[in-house]
Design a protein around this motif. Structure first.
Motif, PDB file in Angstrom:
ATOM      1  N   VAL A   1       0.836  -1.185   0.000  1.00  0.00           N
ATOM      2  CA  VAL A   1       0.000   0.000   0.000  1.00  0.00           C
ATOM      3  C   VAL A   1       0.879   1.245   0.000  1.00  0.00           C
ATOM      4  O   VAL A   1       0.631   2.201  -0.732  1.00  0.00           O
ATOM      5  N   TYR A   2       1.934   1.194   0.775  1.00  0.00           N
ATOM      6  CA  TYR A   2       2.855   2.332   0.838  1.00  0.00           C
ATOM      7  C   TYR A   2       3.435   2.629  -0.543  1.00  0.00           C
ATOM      8  O   TYR A   2       3.382   3.749  -1.039  1.00  0.00           O
ATOM      9  N   ALA A   3       3.961   1.587  -1.154  1.00  0.00           N
ATOM     10  CA  ALA A   3       4.609   1.768  -2.455  1.00  0.00           C
ATOM     11  C   ALA A   3       3.615   2.274  -3.490  1.00  0.00           C
ATOM     12  O   ALA A   3       3.927   3.132  -4.317  1.00  0.00           O
ATOM     13  N   PHE A   4       2.416   1.748  -3.396  1.00  0.00           N
ATOM     14  CA  PHE A   4       1.386   2.113  -4.369  1.00  0.00           C
ATOM     15  C   PHE A   4       0.993   3.585  -4.217  1.00  0.00           C
ATOM     16  O   PHE A   4       0.917   4.329  -5.194  1.00  0.00           O
ATOM     17  N   VAL A   5       0.775   3.990  -2.976  1.00  0.00           N
ATOM     18  CA  VAL A   5       0.375   5.374  -2.719  1.00  0.00           C
ATOM     19  C   VAL A   5       1.481   6.326  -3.183  1.00  0.00           C
ATOM     20  O   VAL A   5       1.234   7.304  -3.886  1.00  0.00           O
ATOM     21  N   GLN A   6       2.692   5.983  -2.827  1.00  0.00           N
ATOM     22  CA  GLN A   6       3.811   6.846  -3.189  1.00  0.00           C
ATOM     23  C   GLN A   6       3.935   6.972  -4.709  1.00  0.00           C
ATOM     24  O   GLN A   6       4.050   8.066  -5.254  1.00  0.00           O
ATOM     25  N   ALA A   7       3.855   5.818  -5.374  1.00  0.00           N
ATOM     26  CA  ALA A   7       4.005   5.821  -6.828  1.00  0.00           C
ATOM     27  C   ALA A   7       2.866   6.590  -7.492  1.00  0.00           C
ATOM     28  O   ALA A   7       3.079   7.360  -8.431  1.00  0.00           O
ATOM     29  N   ALA A   8       1.661   6.399  -6.993  1.00  0.00           N
ATOM     30  CA  ALA A   8       0.503   7.045  -7.607  1.00  0.00           C
ATOM     31  C   ALA A   8       0.598   8.568  -7.478  1.00  0.00           C
ATOM     32  O   ALA A   8       0.300   9.298  -8.421  1.00  0.00           O
ATOM     33  N   VAL A   9       1.034   9.030  -6.317  1.00  0.00           N
ATOM     34  CA  VAL A   9       1.136  10.480  -6.124  1.00  0.00           C
ATOM     35  C   VAL A   9       2.260  11.054  -6.993  1.00  0.00           C
ATOM     36  O   VAL A   9       2.099  12.077  -7.651  1.00  0.00           O
ATOM     37  N   LYS A  10       3.383  10.340  -7.045  1.00  0.00           N
ATOM     38  CA  LYS A  10       4.485  10.796  -7.899  1.00  0.00           C
ATOM     39  C   LYS A  10       4.033  10.895  -9.340  1.00  0.00           C
ATOM     40  O   LYS A  10       4.337  11.852 -10.040  1.00  0.00           O
ATOM     41  N   HIS A  11       3.331   9.873  -9.745  1.00  0.00           N
ATOM     42  CA  HIS A  11       2.864   9.811 -11.118  1.00  0.00           C
ATOM     43  C   HIS A  11       1.964  11.008 -11.427  1.00  0.00           C
ATOM     44  O   HIS A  11       2.104  11.666 -12.457  1.00  0.00           O
ATOM     45  N   ALA A  12       1.062  11.275 -10.497  1.00  0.00           N
ATOM     46  CA  ALA A  12       0.124  12.384 -10.701  1.00  0.00           C
ATOM     47  C   ALA A  12       0.873  13.711 -10.801  1.00  0.00           C
ATOM     48  O   ALA A  12       0.609  14.521 -11.687  1.00  0.00           O
ATOM     49  N   LEU A  13       1.826  13.900  -9.919  1.00  0.00           N
ATOM     50  CA  LEU A  13       2.575  15.159  -9.928  1.00  0.00           C
ATOM     51  C   LEU A  13       3.362  15.294 -11.225  1.00  0.00           C
ATOM     52  O   LEU A  13       3.456  16.365 -11.814  1.00  0.00           O
ATOM     53  N   ALA A  14       3.904  14.162 -11.671  1.00  0.00           N
ATOM     54  CA  ALA A  14       4.701  14.201 -12.895  1.00  0.00           C
ATOM     55  C   ALA A  14       3.828  14.517 -14.093  1.00  0.00           C
ATOM     56  O   ALA A  14       4.207  15.271 -14.975  1.00  0.00           O
ATOM     57  N   GLN A  15       2.626  13.950 -14.108  1.00  0.00           N
ATOM     58  CA  GLN A  15       1.758  14.178 -15.246  1.00  0.00           C
ATOM     59  C   GLN A  15       1.349  15.624 -15.374  1.00  0.00           C
ATOM     60  O   GLN A  15       1.038  16.104 -16.439  1.00  0.00           O
ATOM     61  N   PHE A  16       1.326  16.281 -14.238  1.00  0.00           N
ATOM     62  CA  PHE A  16       0.983  17.686 -14.296  1.00  0.00           C
ATOM     63  C   PHE A  16       2.231  18.539 -14.362  1.00  0.00           C
ATOM     64  O   PHE A  16       2.218  19.713 -14.070  1.00  0.00           O
TER      65      PHE A  16
END
Ligand SMILES: Nc1ncnc2c1ncn2[C@@H]1O[C@H](COP(=O)(O)OP(=O)(O)O)[C@@H](O)[C@H]1O
Ligand SMILES: [Mg+2]
Length: 635
Positions: free
Chosen positions: A342-357
């Motif tokens: 869950v930790y890895a997933f949350v971290q990756a998802a937030v990074k991904h979102a920030l990168a996309q923007f």
């Protein structure tokens, strides 16, 4: 006749008077253990579930949600001390159920232990109403859609005082008056109305945030303070946290067959000095988790100042099978079967979102190999899982277009397998990184080197191929130096400018010890300093940026800043040093610059990997594009 009473004190609950039979000698009675009367047992249980008005608010609101209501109204007076009433248009209760609902361990939500692993409702312990009825005067009206008449029930001190048929609209209204009227110790523990009201609003916001498709209102002492029309998650967030959030949110959305995450994170510039707007929901349940909070913070990495906190509203949906919600009476703490995932997933998802923007400079999706090999990660996809996930409220909410998310480019309709998510993610990330860098190059303003204007000795205006940029000289230089020192600190030593006359520096013992410790790292960034015994040092040379005559001050400042940073264990010694150095040596606002200096600074800035922000997340420049300017002037 007066009976003997004995006073016992139960933690969290306060004193309770227990009435025991008159004392007799041991020889007269062999057995001394008795079952507690129901009302006392309920009062004791209530000590756990209902600690203050806000806890009752939470339980009643959740019951209304569980009843399938589309409209839920909360009314309180005197911060709930006098009255808490929740009116819903949910499925209502039959005459018998209305009575049963107040029994301890009475619930319609689970039947056997197995059900605990498939819980989709907020409640399941069957304790709330029994507890409430033990510590307040309760009146309830309820009617099911099929029934012509509703039922009215009045309960006090766990005893039914009255039950009769009544006319009522479909749904339920529960009002509880004079909370803790029969437990004075508990009532005296309540805080001021303002404080209790804050707790109530907190709980209200948590429930309302999780169910944007439901209308909610909150009326306090006759005044409606929230009126939340049903809508999208984004709308609900702005209703609850303020309109200013509208433009400040970045959508997060990732799906795998193990879990889904969606919601919003605040852009780095919205980070706050206090832990304010941070919301995590797991299967619609608000939870507190320092661990997951850390995952989000770490995704923001260098983008926000070390002492500030990102805002976020994130929902995690996963099969209840992988969760234990039953670890705490108020269910705010939960246990994940596998926290690491869950930790890895949350971290990756937030990074991904920030990168996309285009907020994050680059992507780092390197996942711990251990995580990828875990059972849960490689578990086969099952249609059961999918069905469970897709029937949840939240899933429905966020799959409604333009509601919980705004990223379409990556919109994948199918649930991806976790493992393949990360594998493909790595590839995507690589190409995305290239693309991103490409984009950064393309989208980065091409500066016309012909002329620069300095405003207030602080801002530099540089024209670009399609508009202009407004650069903050100090912040821009901070970024430039940070990049330069980072390179130096990782191998490529910086040039030292030798002092004509060595300067001696005498320090307090603690500072001297600190400096001694820092000497090797200081050397890599161009400081040549030698210990001279007795807390004294000789400065032989400094980095080229340090003005002659300023050497001593520069090191003293560095030590000061370093001490300031030192409680932050997140950064290595070098990183702290590099940050201090770049802040210290940056050209200050108010300093006049020549054309040549401005050009050098702006050019160097746009050569940085992340020109747009400082290491601590402040913007370094603003860009004004021609089309935007035209629009502003109505052209
Ligand atoms: N607002 C409501 N509308 C319909 N039924 C309700 C409502 N509130 C409570 N109930 C019924 O009363 C039962 C007991 O509620 P509660 O004590 O909160 O336990 P739990 O929610 O854990 O089941 C619920 O299981 C539900 O069947
Ligand atoms: Mg309940």
């Amino acid at each position: 006749m007066r009976r003997n009473g004995s006073l016992i004190c139960i933690p969290k609950f306060g004193p309770i008077v227990l009435f025991l039979p008159p004392y007799k000698k041991d020889s007269e009675v062999a057995d001394i253990i008795q079952l507690l009367p129901d009302n006392i047992a309920n009062q004791i249980a209530a000590g756990e579930v209902i600690q203050r008005p806000a806890s009752a608010v939470k339980e009643l609101l959740e019951n209304a949600v569980d009843a399938g209501a589309t409209e839920i109204k909360l009314i309180v007076t005197d911060a709930g001390k006098n009255l808490i009433q929740v009116i819903d248009n949910g499925k209502g209760m039959s005459e018998t159920d209305a009575r049963m609902a107040f029994e301890r361990h009475a619930t319609s939500k689970i039947r056997e232990i197995e059900d605990l692993f498939h819980i989709k409702t907020m409640g399941f312990r069957g304790e709330a109403l029994a507890s409430i009825a033990a510590v307040a005067q309760v009146e309830m009206k309820s009617r099911k859609a099929d029934d012509e008449l509703g039922t009215f029930i009045e309960i006090e001190n766990s005893a039914v005082l009255k039950q009769e048929a009544c006319a009522f609209s479909v749904g339920t209204s529960i009002s509880m008056k004079n909370l803790f009227f029969n437990v004075p110790a508990r009532r005296n523990f309540l805080k001021s109305n303002a404080a209790e009201m804050r707790h109530i609003i907190d709980e209200f916001i948590r429930v309302a945030m999780a169910f944007p498709q439901i209308f909610f209102s909150l009326t306090s002492n006759g005044q409606e303070i929230f009126h939340l029309e049903a809508g999208s998650l984004k709308q609900r967030i702005t209703q609850l946290l303020g309109n200013s959030y509208n433009a400040k949110m970045v959508s997060v959305k990732e799906e795998t067959d193990y879990m889904n995450i969606y919601g919003f994170v605040g852009k780095p510039e919205t980070a706050k000095k206090t832990r304010g707007d941070q919301y995590f929901f797991v299967n619609s349940r608000f939870i507190k988790s320092a661990y997951l909070n850390h995952a989000v913070n770490s995704a923001f990495d260098n983008m926000i100042a070390k002492d500030s906190f990102p805002s976020y509203v994130l929902f995690i949906d996963l099969d209840p099978m992988h969760l234990d919600i039953n670890v705490h009476p108020t269910k705010q703490e939960i246990k994940f079967e596998d926290e690491k995932i869950v930790y890895a997933f949350v971290q990756a998802a937030v990074k991904h979102a920030l990168a996309q923007f285009s907020i994050a400079p680059s992507l780092d999706f390197t996942l711990n190999a251990d995580i990828q090999n875990l059972d849960a990660v490689s578990k086969p996809f099952s249609s059961e899982n999918k069905e469970a996930a897709s029937s949840s409220n939240l899933y429905k909410t966020f799959t409604q277009k333009n509601q919980a998310h705004a990223i379409d480019a990556t919109d994948k309709n199918e649930l991806k397998h976790w493992k393949s998510f990360f594998e493909s993610e790595k590839l995507e990330v690589k190409s995305e990184k290239l693309e991103f860098e490409q984009k950064a190059i393309n989208s980065q303003p091409t500066i016309h080197t012909s002329q620069f204007i300095q405003l207030h000795n602080t801002y530099i205006i540089a024209s670009t191929n399609n508009g202009f940029v407004l650069v903050h000289q100090q912040l821009a230089h901070e970024r430039v130096l940070y990049d330069r020192y980072s390179v130096a600190a990782h191998g490529k030593q910086m040039a030292t400018q030798k002092n004509l006359f060595p300067v001696t520096l005498e320090l307090a013992t603690a500072d001297a010890m600190l400096l001694e410790d820092l000497l090797p790292d200081l050397a890599t960034i161009g400081y040549e300093v030698e210990p001279f015994g007795n807390n004294t040092f000789v400065i032989q040379g400094t980095p080229a940026d340090v003005l002659q005559g300023n050497e001593k001050h520069s090191i003293e400042l560095l030590i000061e800043q370093f001490k300031h940073f030192s409680s932050d264990i997140k950064f290595s010694k070098r990183e702290k040093l590099v940050r201090c150095m770049s802040r210290q040596h940056a050209i200050k606002a108010g300093q006049s610059l020549t054309q040549k200096e401005m050009m050098a600074l702006v050019e160097e800035l746009f050569e940085c990997s992340t020109p747009n922000i400082t290491p601590t997340g402040s913007p370094t420049y603003l860009e004004f594009k021609e089309d935007y300017l035209d629009k502003m002037f109505g052209r």
